[in-house]
Design a protein around this motif. Structure first.
Motif, PDB file in Angstrom:
ATOM      1  N   SER A 109       0.810  -1.216   0.000  1.00  0.00           N
ATOM      2  CA  SER A 109       0.000   0.000   0.000  1.00  0.00           C
ATOM      3  C   SER A 109       0.844   1.267   0.000  1.00  0.00           C
ATOM      4  CB  SER A 109      -0.908   0.008   1.234  1.00  0.00           C
ATOM      5  OG  SER A 109      -0.113   0.040   2.419  1.00  0.00           O
ATOM      6  N   LYS A 120      -2.397   7.338   2.415  1.00  0.00           N
ATOM      7  CA  LYS A 120      -2.675   8.756   2.191  1.00  0.00           C
ATOM      8  C   LYS A 120      -2.045   9.582   3.309  1.00  0.00           C
ATOM      9  CE  LYS A 120      -6.974   8.356  -0.366  1.00  0.00           C
ATOM     10  NZ  LYS A 120      -8.370   8.788  -0.487  1.00  0.00           N
ATOM     11  N   SER A 130     -13.263  -1.892   5.091  1.00  0.00           N
ATOM     12  CA  SER A 130     -14.210  -0.865   4.644  1.00  0.00           C
ATOM     13  C   SER A 130     -13.615   0.544   4.625  1.00  0.00           C
ATOM     14  CB  SER A 130     -15.463  -0.878   5.514  1.00  0.00           C
ATOM     15  OG  SER A 130     -15.197  -0.307   6.793  1.00  0.00           O
ATOM     16  N   ALA A 177     -10.401   1.165   3.668  1.00  0.00           N
ATOM     17  CA  ALA A 177      -9.215   1.163   2.801  1.00  0.00           C
ATOM     18  C   ALA A 177      -9.254   2.286   1.769  1.00  0.00           C
ATOM     19  CB  ALA A 177      -9.061  -0.188   2.110  1.00  0.00           C
ATOM     20  N   HIS A 178     -10.385   2.501   1.134  1.00  0.00           N
ATOM     21  CA  HIS A 178     -10.464   3.538   0.096  1.00  0.00           C
ATOM     22  C   HIS A 178     -10.224   4.944   0.661  1.00  0.00           C
ATOM     23  CE1 HIS A 178     -14.518   3.531   1.804  1.00  0.00           C
ATOM     24  NE2 HIS A 178     -14.648   4.755   1.327  1.00  0.00           N
ATOM     25  N   ARG A 179     -10.484   5.149   1.944  1.00  0.00           N
ATOM     26  CA  ARG A 179     -10.253   6.457   2.580  1.00  0.00           C
ATOM     27  C   ARG A 179      -8.824   6.616   3.091  1.00  0.00           C
ATOM     28  NH1 ARG A 179     -14.672   5.479   6.452  1.00  0.00           N
ATOM     29  NH2 ARG A 179     -13.127   6.132   7.969  1.00  0.00           N
ATOM     30  N   TYR A 217      -5.872   4.834   1.870  1.00  0.00           N
ATOM     31  CA  TYR A 217      -4.756   4.516   0.978  1.00  0.00           C
ATOM     32  C   TYR A 217      -4.923   5.181  -0.385  1.00  0.00           C
ATOM     33  CZ  TYR A 217      -3.987   0.944   4.485  1.00  0.00           C
ATOM     34  OH  TYR A 217      -3.770   0.306   5.678  1.00  0.00           O
ATOM     35  N   ASP A 218      -3.808   5.698  -0.903  1.00  0.00           N
ATOM     36  CA  ASP A 218      -3.803   6.185  -2.283  1.00  0.00           C
ATOM     37  C   ASP A 218      -3.920   5.004  -3.228  1.00  0.00           C
ATOM     38  OD1 ASP A 218      -3.578   8.955  -1.784  1.00  0.00           O
ATOM     39  OD2 ASP A 218      -1.405   8.781  -1.544  1.00  0.00           O
ATOM     40  N   THR A 219      -3.144   3.966  -2.953  1.00  0.00           N
ATOM     41  CA  THR A 219      -3.210   2.717  -3.723  1.00  0.00           C
ATOM     42  C   THR A 219      -2.954   1.553  -2.772  1.00  0.00           C
ATOM     43  OG1 THR A 219      -0.855   2.656  -4.262  1.00  0.00           O
ATOM     44  CG2 THR A 219      -2.288   3.814  -5.808  1.00  0.00           C
ATOM     45  N   TYR A 220      -3.481   0.401  -3.144  1.00  0.00           N
ATOM     46  CA  TYR A 220      -3.143  -0.827  -2.423  1.00  0.00           C
ATOM     47  C   TYR A 220      -3.414  -2.016  -3.331  1.00  0.00           C
ATOM     48  CZ  TYR A 220      -8.172  -1.264  -1.414  1.00  0.00           C
ATOM     49  OH  TYR A 220      -9.535  -1.363  -1.515  1.00  0.00           O
ATOM     50  N   LYS A 239      -5.883  -5.247  -7.522  1.00  0.00           N
ATOM     51  CA  LYS A 239      -5.606  -3.823  -7.340  1.00  0.00           C
ATOM     52  C   LYS A 239      -6.911  -3.061  -7.497  1.00  0.00           C
ATOM     53  CE  LYS A 239      -0.863  -4.087  -8.776  1.00  0.00           C
ATOM     54  NZ  LYS A 239       0.240  -3.493  -9.466  1.00  0.00           N
ATOM     55  N   PRO A 240      -7.590  -2.824  -6.365  1.00  0.00           N
ATOM     56  CA  PRO A 240      -8.877  -2.111  -6.437  1.00  0.00           C
ATOM     57  C   PRO A 240      -8.718  -0.689  -6.927  1.00  0.00           C
ATOM     58  CG  PRO A 240      -8.491  -3.016  -4.235  1.00  0.00           C
ATOM     59  CD  PRO A 240      -7.257  -3.227  -5.038  1.00  0.00           C
TER      60      PRO A 240
END
Length: 166
Positions: A58, A61, A126, A128-130, A132-135, A165-166
């Motif tokens: 990851s 952010k 839930s 993760a999207h807030r 991490y920039d990428t994971y 890679k979401p």
């Protein structure tokens, strides 16, 4: 709770430690280069055995709530240990680019899937999207086989199952 056989296997992975690559290049270094697998190669084994390994790479952010992340991670880890099958969990520290590698070794794929359906893991995933920039999630079969050599009792093979890679 770990079964007795899992407790014995935990000893096998207890000393599996990261190499400098796990910190300097956590997003792209091959997993076999990120950990010192030589420590487990000395373990006596009569037949091959497979483990399920999940790696989480990851970029966090700058605005991520580190306290919340560590709290959710600790809860998910405790829940996974209680559910059984988690043999080794390792979470790296962020490097200067806020990159990180985490890794779990499981006694089976089923144990990992089961833990992934538990409340603490779902709650951690839930956010993760807030956070991490990428994971990416990578899944592997880690196979240990007798090598026939007295100084290196095991051969380690890592086969990629999938990358997400979401």
């Amino acid at each position: 709770m770990l079964e007795e056989s899992d407790q014995m296997l935990t000893v096998l992975f207890r000393d599996l430690n990261p190499t400098p690559s796990a910190y300097s290049n956590p997003l792209t270094a091959p997993l076999l280069e990120c950990f010192d697998f030589s420590v487990i190669c000395k373990f006596p084994l009569e037949k091959s055995i497979k483990f399920y390994l999940v790696a989480f790479r990851s970029v966090r952010k700058a605005t991520a709530d580190d306290t919340l992340l560590y709290k959710l991670d600790a809860a998910a880890q405790a829940e996974a240990l209680e559910s059984g099958g988690l043999l080794r969990y390792w979470y790296g520290r962020l490097n200067a680019q806020r990159e990180c590698l985490a890794m779990c070794v499981w006694s089976s794929r089923d144990a990992a899937i089961r833990a992934g359906t538990l409340p603490a893991h779902i709650q951690a995933a839930s956010v993760a999207h807030r956070m991490y920039d990428t994971y990416s999630l990578e899944r592997y079969w880690l196979e240990l086989s007798p090598s026939g050599s007295p100084d290196r009792r095991l051969t380690v093979t890592l086969n990629t199952i999938s990358q997400t890679k979401p």
